[in-house]
Write a protein that holds these residues in place. Structure first.
Motif, short mmCIF file in Angstrom:
data_model
loop_
_atom_site.label_atom_id
_atom_site.label_comp_id
_atom_site.label_asym_id
_atom_site.label_seq_id
_atom_site.Cartn_x
_atom_site.Cartn_y
_atom_site.Cartn_z
N PHE A 51 13.36 -14.09 -16.17
CA PHE A 51 12.82 -16.01 -17.10
C PHE A 51 11.23 -15.08 -17.21
O PHE A 51 11.12 -15.68 -18.46
CB PHE A 51 12.83 -17.40 -15.74
N LEU A 194 -0.52 -24.68 -21.27
CA LEU A 194 1.73 -24.74 -21.15
C LEU A 194 2.13 -24.81 -19.67
O LEU A 194 3.08 -25.04 -19.77
CB LEU A 194 1.92 -23.15 -21.61
N VAL A 197 2.89 -28.26 -18.65
CA VAL A 197 4.08 -29.17 -19.31
C VAL A 197 5.08 -27.47 -18.46
O VAL A 197 5.88 -28.70 -18.18
CB VAL A 197 3.87 -28.64 -20.62
N TYR A 201 7.63 -30.42 -16.39
CA TYR A 201 8.90 -30.75 -16.65
C TYR A 201 10.43 -30.69 -15.37
O TYR A 201 11.02 -30.41 -15.11
CB TYR A 201 9.08 -29.93 -17.72
N ALA B 170 16.99 -19.16 -25.31
CA ALA B 170 15.43 -19.53 -25.92
C ALA B 170 15.94 -19.56 -27.19
O ALA B 170 15.30 -20.93 -28.01
CB ALA B 170 14.04 -18.50 -25.48
N TRP B 186 0.02 -28.04 -33.42
CA TRP B 186 -0.76 -27.46 -32.16
C TRP B 186 -0.48 -27.99 -30.94
O TRP B 186 0.36 -27.59 -30.46
CB TRP B 186 -1.94 -26.55 -32.09
N SER B 189 3.32 -28.83 -30.71
CA SER B 189 3.94 -27.30 -30.26
C SER B 189 3.69 -26.66 -28.88
O SER B 189 4.77 -26.50 -28.12
CB SER B 189 2.60 -25.88 -31.01
N LEU B 190 2.75 -26.90 -28.29
CA LEU B 190 2.76 -26.94 -27.02
C LEU B 190 3.58 -27.64 -25.77
O LEU B 190 4.22 -27.28 -25.44
CB LEU B 190 1.20 -26.97 -26.63
N ARG B 191 4.01 -29.05 -26.21
CA ARG B 191 5.07 -29.87 -25.53
C ARG B 191 5.78 -29.07 -25.77
O ARG B 191 6.74 -28.53 -24.91
CB ARG B 191 4.48 -31.05 -26.29
N LEU B 193 6.67 -26.13 -26.55
CA LEU B 193 6.62 -24.93 -25.62
C LEU B 193 6.96 -24.87 -23.85
O LEU B 193 8.19 -24.47 -23.68
CB LEU B 193 6.20 -23.78 -26.42
N GLY B 194 6.76 -25.48 -23.83
CA GLY B 194 7.07 -26.33 -22.52
C GLY B 194 8.08 -27.16 -21.88
O GLY B 194 8.41 -26.88 -20.97
N MET B 195 8.68 -27.66 -22.61
CA MET B 195 10.33 -28.04 -22.57
C MET B 195 10.63 -27.12 -22.48
O MET B 195 11.95 -26.87 -21.71
CB MET B 195 10.45 -28.79 -23.28
N LEU B 196 10.83 -25.85 -23.63
CA LEU B 196 11.12 -25.09 -23.74
C LEU B 196 11.42 -23.92 -22.25
O LEU B 196 12.77 -23.74 -21.89
CB LEU B 196 10.91 -23.90 -25.24
N GLY B 197 9.90 -23.79 -22.20
CA GLY B 197 10.17 -23.15 -20.62
C GLY B 197 10.51 -23.56 -19.73
O GLY B 197 11.37 -23.08 -18.35
N GLY B 198 10.36 -25.04 -18.92
CA GLY B 198 10.81 -25.41 -18.02
C GLY B 198 12.46 -25.93 -18.39
O GLY B 198 13.01 -25.36 -16.75
N ASN B 199 13.05 -26.50 -19.30
CA ASN B 199 14.81 -26.42 -19.19
C ASN B 199 15.26 -25.09 -19.47
O ASN B 199 15.73 -24.55 -18.60
CB ASN B 199 14.84 -26.48 -21.02
N PHE B 201 13.89 -21.91 -17.23
CA PHE B 201 13.74 -22.01 -15.71
C PHE B 201 14.79 -23.08 -15.42
O PHE B 201 15.52 -22.65 -14.65
CB PHE B 201 11.99 -22.39 -15.14
N ILE B 202 15.20 -24.11 -15.47
CA ILE B 202 16.30 -25.00 -14.12
C ILE B 202 17.56 -24.45 -15.41
O ILE B 202 18.29 -23.78 -14.62
CB ILE B 202 15.75 -26.24 -15.57
#
Lengths: 228, 261
Positions: A51, A194, A197, A201, B170, B186, B189-191, B193-199, B201-202
């Motif tokens: 990850f 980032l 966020v 999440y 990803a 911008w 995008s940040l939001r 990317l944050g969702m992408l990263g969080g998801n 990880f899960i």
């Protein structure tokens, strides 16, 4: 901010290897303890490492327009604790060197020191400090990720100016710092945001994972749930 | 891009060449490049390795140049930077100033910049050689051989397995976010990317749990067993290797006082 292969003179390559190895060895011992106690943590650590690699290959929207990628070290340090991250970051750096020609083998020691040791340790200390002072978790995560990043860059600047003290160490350091301040400060802030966020999440959707992490790593990872 | 690299690592003209030999070649040439006090030999390596890769290993030249374009650009920036800001004697050109910095090109700055530039080119060519000719899985057995703790080798193997899966995932998430008006400005995008990263990880966490179950149901007891047989490169290869490296060293000695700039 990787130091590229071939950039450092060999004396400094050796020096940074010698500095980085004891910390990584300590991390390996910690990981061994964790996996010996609960074997199911091994695949979980592996996917966490993967990850971190994937996170560091995402493009970060930067204020200055230039695209760069997050380091993921701040998040890693908050989730897994600095000792574990130093090992995962080491493996990640080896992959980046061998798969993307990003960083390098001779500069591996220096990169481990700045990105795998100084960054995560600072991020973790800041996070813990903020939590102890009762600052809200989002701000703690933001500060940890941003300053973890910034200190990584400062370390890199110091490493570069130690290797090329022309005309003197301090003059060289000032030059590197000015360049980095222009290019890396916005990146550090973006990564801080980032990380907040991402962290929010995960906390919102699967707080149980964070609890599980805290249990798995025992005191090594701070108890992330139930904070403010 | 990575999956392509993996494909080439498994399908190239040097695939059957002994792994230890390739690793020794890449690492010793790398060390010589980094330690070289003159830019000639690293530049020679920078030309030799693509020649080997493109003509002998049959790597498509387009792919090779695309792969090296990013490090090449970075090396070039470093060269310009060192040339502009470093050095103290013998001014070549005076360009004015940028904020608190004086833009002056010094002869010694350009010289050291060029040396570092050439070292970087030579050194990353060696890395690229290894990346293009040797699959990661074979490198793991080398890791094992040089006594890197088994837990680390195992973690690396599992990580390597998952990196490509997660990159795929990803990429898919990124595409679907884009089709739903993600990354429009911008803040958005940040939001996203944050969702992408969080998801991500899960999902990676799920994968880890599943992997553990799969491994356990197949008799996993804490260690992964793999065939780690490494053959000795053979005396002919060793002689070839040693004489090549000696040639490089002789080249360094001869080009020591060779004026470049």
């Amino acid at each position: 901010m990787h130091i590229m292969e071939g950039f450092l003179p060999w004396q400094w390559c050796l020096f940074w290897y010698l500095v980085a190895i004891p910390v990584v060895v300590y991390g390996v011992i910690q990981i061994k303890k964790i996996t010996d106690k609960n074997p199911e943590s091994k695949p979980l650590l592996a996917v966490s490492g993967a990850f971190m690699f994937v996170l560091s290959s995402l493009k970060l929207p930067s204020v200055t327009g230039s695209c760069s990628h997050p380091t993921g070290n701040g998040l890693g340090a908050i989730l897994f604790g600095p000792a574990v991250v130093s090992v995962l970051a080491t493996i990640t750096l080896v992959f980046q060197a061998l798969l993307l020609a990003h960083g390098g083998i001779t500069t591996l020691g220096a990169n481990i020191f700045s990105m795998g040791i100084v960054g995560p340790f600072c991020a973790w200390l800041i996070y813990k400090g903020c939590k102890n002072m009762g600052i809200s978790i989002s701000i703690a995560v933001f500060l940890a990720a941003t300053f973890g990043d910034l200190l990584t860059y400062v370390t890199t600047a110091i490493q570069l100016s130690l290797a090329f003290p022309i005309p003197t160490f301090s003059e060289s350091l000032i030059k590197f710092m000015i360049i980095f301040a222009y290019t890396q400060l916005p990146l550090a802030l973006a990564e801080g945001l980032l990380t907040v966020v991402i962290f929010d999440y995960i906390k919102k959707l699967r707080p149980d994972i964070l609890t599980q992490l805290g249990v798995m790593l025992k005191t090594k990872a701070p108890d992330v749930v139930g904070g403010k | 891009m990575e999956s392509h690299l993996d494909y080439h690592a498994h399908n190239n003209g040097f695939r059957e060449v002994n792994t230890t030999f390739k690793v020794l070649f890449a690492v010793s040439t790398l060390i010589i490049c980094v330690a070289s006090p003159s830019p000639i030999i690293p530049l020679f390596v920078f030309i030799l390795i693509p020649t080997l890769l493109i003509f002998k290993a049959k790597i498509p030249y387009k792919f090779y140049f695309k792969f090296i374009s990013i490090p090449l650009l970075f090396a070039l920036i470093t060269f310009l930077y060192m040339g502009l800001f470093f050095g103290s004697t013998d001014i070549m050109v005076q360009l004015g100033s940028l904020g608190p910095l004086d833009l002056v090109i010094y002869r010694d700055g350009v010289q050291i910049g060029f040396l570092v530039f050439s070292r970087m080119l030579g050194a990353f060519s060696c890395l690229v050689f290894l990346a293009f000719t040797t699959p990661m899985t074979e490198l793991f057995s080398i890791f094992h051989r040089v006594h890197i703790p088994p837990i680390i080798v195992e973690l690396s193997m599992l990580m390597y397995r998952f990196i490509f899966l997660f990159l795929d995932e990803a990429e898919k998430m990124h595409q679907s976010q884009k089709t739903r008006l993600g990354y429009s400005d911008w803040k958005n995008s940040l939001r996203c990317l944050g969702m992408l990263g969080g998801n991500l990880f899960i999902r990676t966490w799920f994968q880890g749990e599943k992997l553990h179950m799969a491994m356990e149901s197949r008799g996993y007891n804490g260690t992964l067993k793999a065939m780690n047989e490494i053959e000795f490169p053979g005396s002919k290869n060793i002689i070839l290797l040693v004489s090549f490296e000696l040639l490089l060293l002789a080249g360094i000695y001869l080009s020591l006082n060779f004026p470049v700039i």
